[in-house]
Design an enzyme around this catalytic site. Structure first.
Site, PDB file in Angstrom:
ATOM      1  CG  ASP A  22      -1.711   1.276   1.316  1.00 10.80           C
ATOM      2  OD1 ASP A  22      -1.936   2.047   0.276  1.00 10.80           O
ATOM      3  OD2 ASP A  22      -2.366   1.349   2.613  1.00 10.80           O
ATOM      4  CG  ASP A  26      -6.164   2.834   0.386  1.00 16.29           C
ATOM      5  OD1 ASP A  26      -5.106   1.886   0.630  1.00 16.29           O
ATOM      6  OD2 ASP A  26      -6.675   2.919  -0.493  1.00 16.29           O
ATOM      7  CB  ILE A  28      -6.567  -1.355  -0.152  1.00 12.37           C
ATOM      8  CG1 ILE A  28      -7.638  -1.522   0.754  1.00 12.37           C
ATOM      9  CG2 ILE A  28      -6.644  -1.978  -1.534  1.00 12.37           C
ATOM     10  CD1 ILE A  28      -9.052  -1.462   0.301  1.00 12.37           C
ATOM     11  CG  ASP A  30      -1.498   1.686  -3.609  1.00 12.70           C
ATOM     12  OD1 ASP A  30      -0.099   1.424  -3.853  1.00 12.70           O
ATOM     13  OD2 ASP A  30      -1.726   2.339  -2.703  1.00 12.70           O
ATOM     14  CG  ASN A 103     -17.797 -17.305 -16.605  1.00 13.90           C
ATOM     15  OD1 ASN A 103     -18.084 -18.043 -17.536  1.00 13.90           O
ATOM     16  ND2 ASN A 103     -18.202 -17.238 -15.624  1.00 13.90           N
ATOM     17  CG  ASP A 171     -21.765 -16.839 -15.672  1.00 14.61           C
ATOM     18  OD1 ASP A 171     -21.709 -16.433 -14.368  1.00 14.61           O
ATOM     19  OD2 ASP A 171     -21.000 -18.116 -16.022  1.00 14.61           O
ATOM     20  CG  ASP A 201     -11.689 -15.400 -13.270  1.00 13.50           C
ATOM     21  OD1 ASP A 201     -10.582 -15.923 -12.353  1.00 13.50           O
ATOM     22  OD2 ASP A 201     -12.809 -15.235 -13.091  1.00 13.50           O
ATOM     23  CG  LEU A 206     -14.848 -18.472 -21.227  1.00  8.96           C
ATOM     24  CD1 LEU A 206     -14.064 -18.151 -22.154  1.00  8.96           C
ATOM     25  CD2 LEU A 206     -15.353 -17.529 -20.313  1.00  8.96           C
ATOM     26  CD  GLU A 264      -9.210 -19.834 -11.876  1.00 12.00           C
ATOM     27  OE1 GLU A 264      -9.523 -20.133 -10.812  1.00 12.00           O
ATOM     28  OE2 GLU A 264     -10.008 -19.180 -12.407  1.00 12.00           O
ATOM     29  CG  ASN A 297       2.728 -40.402  -0.746  1.00 10.15           C
ATOM     30  OD1 ASN A 297       3.100 -40.884  -1.744  1.00 10.15           O
ATOM     31  ND2 ASN A 297       2.766 -41.121   0.316  1.00 10.15           N
ATOM     32  CG  HIS A 325      -6.369 -15.314  -5.834  1.00 11.30           C
ATOM     33  ND1 HIS A 325      -5.801 -15.979  -6.918  1.00 11.30           N
ATOM     34  CD2 HIS A 325      -7.582 -14.969  -6.281  1.00 11.30           C
ATOM     35  CE1 HIS A 325      -6.542 -15.864  -8.023  1.00 11.30           C
ATOM     36  NE2 HIS A 325      -7.788 -15.355  -7.407  1.00 11.30           N
ATOM     37  CG  ASP A 326      -9.027 -18.509  -6.163  1.00 16.72           C
ATOM     38  OD1 ASP A 326      -9.522 -17.591  -5.397  1.00 16.72           O
ATOM     39  OD2 ASP A 326      -8.985 -18.733  -7.359  1.00 16.72           O
TER      40      ASP A 326
HETATM   41  C1  GLC Z   1     -11.520 -17.468 -10.224  1.00 17.45           C
HETATM   42  C2  GLC Z   1     -10.823 -16.510  -9.357  1.00 17.45           C
HETATM   43  C3  GLC Z   1     -11.509 -16.354  -8.105  1.00 17.45           C
HETATM   44  C4  GLC Z   1     -12.860 -15.690  -8.133  1.00 17.45           C
HETATM   45  C5  GLC Z   1     -13.650 -16.567  -9.319  1.00 17.45           C
HETATM   46  C6  GLC Z   1     -14.563 -15.817 -10.093  1.00 17.45           C
HETATM   47  O1  GLC Z   1     -11.550 -18.800  -9.778  1.00 17.45           O
HETATM   48  O2  GLC Z   1      -9.432 -16.898  -9.047  1.00 17.45           O
HETATM   49  O3  GLC Z   1     -10.724 -15.510  -7.173  1.00 17.45           O
HETATM   50  O4  GLC Z   1     -13.517 -15.769  -7.244  1.00 17.45           O
HETATM   51  O5  GLC Z   1     -12.690 -16.903 -10.374  1.00 17.45           O
HETATM   52  O6  GLC Z   1     -14.054 -14.735 -10.498  1.00 17.45           O
END
Ligand code: GLC
Length: 524
Positions: A22, A26, A28, A30, A103, A171, A201, A206, A264, A297, A325-326
Site C-alpha cells: 500500500d 488506505d 489496500i 495499489d 466469464n 455470466d 479467469d 465460459l 485458469e 507423498n 489466492h484461492d
Molecule cells: C477465479 C478466481 C477467484 C474468483 C473466481 C470468480 O477462480 O481465481 O478468485 O472468485 O474466479 O471470478
C-alpha cells in the site's frame, strides 16, 4: 530443439494487488506500491508478474467482478500509473501479465445494466436470461460456486439470469458474437498498452449447455463439502465449444507477437491438455494445479509428474503451480520444513513455475477473526472451508509494527506473522535465500529449464528425478518424510541442499542419506 521463448524459460510471480504494497495508507495495496516493489521481484529472480484484477469494480469478489474492462480502479491507481508500471517493469526485464475475467462481469457493468433494462434491449442476449420453470422456480438445478441456486430472479423483466459465482457476477453469453467481439477489443486494449499476456479467469466455464439441461447428482458428494459439489458439472463446464473461443484469443495474441495466454482451469489432466488446442493453437499454458490438491507423498507426486509429462502433447509446454489466492498456502498445507522441499520441487520440475507472492518467505495462512472476514465465499458459506482470506493477507516486508511495512494505515486483512523479507534477507538459511538460490540455479543450468525429466521414482519418502540437456545432467532428491532416508545415486556433486553445509559436497555411487525434510539438487 526450438529456441524457448521467455515464458518457457521464465518464472511467473503472482501479485494479489490488494495485499502486496500500500502506498497511500488506505490499507489496500495499489499500483504505486507494486511499482515500489518491482525491484524486489526482479532481484528475487522472477521474469514476469501476473497481477490479479485491478479494473474498476464494486469489489463484491475483490475485482473478479469487473465494471469496466478497460480501466483501472481508483483504489489501485490510474491508467497512466499502470502504463508507467509496465514501462518500469520492462526496464527491469520483467513482463507484465493481467488477469482477464471474461466469464462474468459485475452486475454494475453498463453492459449488464442495459441487458437487464428490458427484454428487448440490444444487449439482452449478452447475458444468460431464462424463463422460470413451470412452477415459477429457477429454470434448472444449476448451483452457484458461492452457494445456493445459480439463478437470480429479476423482478423488473420477470426472467432469471445465470451466475456461476455471486449474483453480483452475472455470466456473459459467449455464444453471442457481439460479446466475443467486445471481449476481443478488451484484449487488444491491453495488448496495445504493452501487456505481455493474460491469465484468463475460469476459462473452462465460459460456455454452458445450449439446452440448459439439469446437472446430474454427484454420487460421491460428502456432507460438509461446498454445496455446488452436490452436482456433477456436466453441463456447466468444459463444453466442447469452449475451444474455439480459446483459439480466437490465441489468434489475437499472436498478432502482437510473443505474448502468453494462460488459462485458469481446474480439470483432470486428460481434459486439461485439450486447452493447448489440437494443433497447439490454444492456450500456451493451461494452469496445472495438481500440486495444490496433491497428497504430500513421494509416490503420489512421482505418479503425478510421470502422468502429466506423459500426457502432454508434443507441442505443449508444461507448467506447475504451488499456490494462489484461492487456496491455502503451501506452508500451511505441508508445514514449514516441507514448504522448502516444495520450493525445490516447483523450481526443478520441467515447465514454467508460478510463485504466489509471499510463498518465497514461507508465509502461512493468516488467522482471520469473525469480524475480519472479507471473502464473500466464506461469508456466504461459513465453515465450508471456502474462505480465502487466510491466503490473501498482506505481504510481510519488514518488522515494523504493526503492519510489517505493508501499510501505514489499517490493513484490509490482518498481517499473518512477523517473519519478513528484511529479516530473511540477511539469513543464508532462510526460505527467501533458498528461493533466490534456486532461481539462480535455474538461470545457470539449462537442464533445469530446457532439459527432459527422466527416471522419476519414489522409494519410501524419497522422490528422485533427473533433468537432462545435451551433455549436462542434474539429479534431484526430495525427502517428503520427517525422518532421515536413504536413496541411491550415481556419483554427483551437490549444487544446492536445504540442509546447511552440504553444498559442494559429493554424492557417492550407491546409497546416500537425506536428512528429514531435506531436498537437494546435484550435478552428475
Ligand atoms: C477465479 C478466481 C477467484 C474468483 C473466481 C470468480 O477462480 O481465481 O478468485 O472468485 O474466479 O471470478
Amino acid at each position: 530443439m526450438r529456441e524457448l521463448t521467455w515464458w518457457q524459460r521464465g518464472v511467473i510471480y503472482q501479485i494479489y494487488p490488494r495485499s502486496f504494497q500500500d502506498s497511500n495508507g488506505d490499507g489496500i495495496g495499489d499500483l504505486r506500491g507494486i511499482a515500489e516493489r518491482l525491484e524486489y521481484v526482479s532481484a528475487l529472480g522472477a521474469d514476469a508478474v501476473w497481477i490479479s484484477p485491478i479494473f474498476p469494480s464494486p469489489m463484491a469478489d475483490f475485482g473478479y467482478d469487473v465494471a469496466d474492462y478497460c480501466g483501472i480502479d481508483p483504489l489501485f491507481g490510474s491508467l497512466s500509473e499502470f502504463e508507467q508500471l509496465v514501462i518500469h517493469a520492462h526496464h527491469l526485464g520483467l513482463k507484465v501479465l493481467l488477469d482477464f475475467v471474461p466469464n462474468h462481469s459485475s452486475n454494475r457493468h453498463p453492459w449488464f445494466e442495459e441487458s437487464r433494462s428490458s427484454r428487448d434491449n440490444a444487449k439482452r442476449d449478452w447475458y444468460l436470461w431464462h424463463d422460470p420453470a413451470p412452477d415459477g422456480g429457477p429454470p434448472n438445478n444449476w448451483l452457484s460456486r458461492m452457494g445456493g441456486s445459480a439463478w437470480e430472479w429479476d423482478e423488473h423483466t420477470e426472467q432469471y439470469y445465470y451466475h456461476a459465482f455471486l449474483r453480483e457476477q452475472p455470466d456473459l453469453n459467449w455464444r453471442n458474437h457481439e460479446v466475443r467481439r467486445a471481449m476481443d477489443g478488451v484484449l487488444r486494449f491491453w495488448l496495445d498498452r504493452g501487456v505481455d499476456g493474460f491469465r484468463v479467469d475460469v476459462l473452462w466455464l465460459l460456455i454452458k449447455d445450449a439446452q440448459f439441461r439439469d446437472n446430474p447428482l454427484n454420487p460421491c458428494y460428502r456432507a460438509g463439502e461446498p454445496e455446488h459439489h452436490r452436482l456433477l458439472q456436466t453441463y456447466t463446464e468444459d463444453q466442447p465449444e469452449v475451444h474455439e473461443i480459446v483459439r480466437a484469443m490465441r489468434a489475437t495474441l499472436d498478432i502482437y507477437g510473443d505474448r502468453v495466454l494462460i488459462g485458469e482451469i481446474y480439470l483432470p489432466v486428460s481434459q486439461l491438455i485439450k486447452y493447448y488446442g489440437a494443433a497447439g493453437d490454444g492456450a500456451d499454458m493451461p494452469f496445472n494445479f495438481q500440486l495444490i490438491n496433491a497428497r504430500w507423498n513421494a509416490a503420489v507426486i512421482a505418479g503425478m509428474i510421470r502422468d502429466y509429462d506423459g500426457a502432454l502433447p508434443e507441442h505443449a509446454w508444461p507448467n506447475w503451480v504451488l499456490g494462489n489466492h484461492d487456496n491455502p498456502r503451501i506452508a500451511s498445507r505441508v508445514g514449514a520444513i516441507q514448504a522448502r522441499v516444495a520450493a525445490v520441487l516447483l523450481l526443478t520440475l520441467r515447465g514454467t513455475p508460478t510463485i504466489y507472492y509471499g510463498d518465497e518467505i514461507g508465509m502461512t495462512d493468516g488467522t482471520i477473526g469473525p469480524d475480519e472476514i472479507r471473502d464473500p465465499a466464506e461469508l456466504r458459506q461459513p465453515g465450508a472451508g471456502q474462505g480465502r482470506d487466510p491466503e490473501r493477507t498482506p505481504m510481510q516486508w519488514d518488522d515494523s509494527l504493526p503492519n510489517a511495512g505493508f501499510t501505514s494505515g489499517k490493513p484490509w486483512l490482518p498481517v499473518a506473522s512477523r517473519s519478513s523479507v528484511r529479516e530473511q534477507e540477511g539469513d543464508t538459511s532462510s526460505m527467501l535465500s533458498l528461493y533466490r538460490r534456486l532461481l539462480i540455479l535455474r538461470r545457470c543450468h539449462a537442464a533445469l529449464v530446457q532439459g527432459t525429466i527422466e527416471n522419476v521414482a519414489a522409494h519410501g519418502d524419497v522422490l528422485t528425478y533427473e533433468r537432462h540437456y545435451r551433455e549436462r545432467s542434474l539429479f534431484v532428491a526430495l525427502n517428503f518424510g520427517g525422518e532421515a532416508s536413504a536413496f541411491e545415486s550415481r556419483p554427483a556433486t551437490v549444487l544446492l541442499s536445504t540442509a546447511m553445509g552440504r553444498d559442494g559436497g559429493p554424492l557417492t555411487h550407491g546409497t546416500n542419506a537425506l536428512a528429514a525434510g531435506e531436498a537437494l539438487v546435484a550435478s552428475m
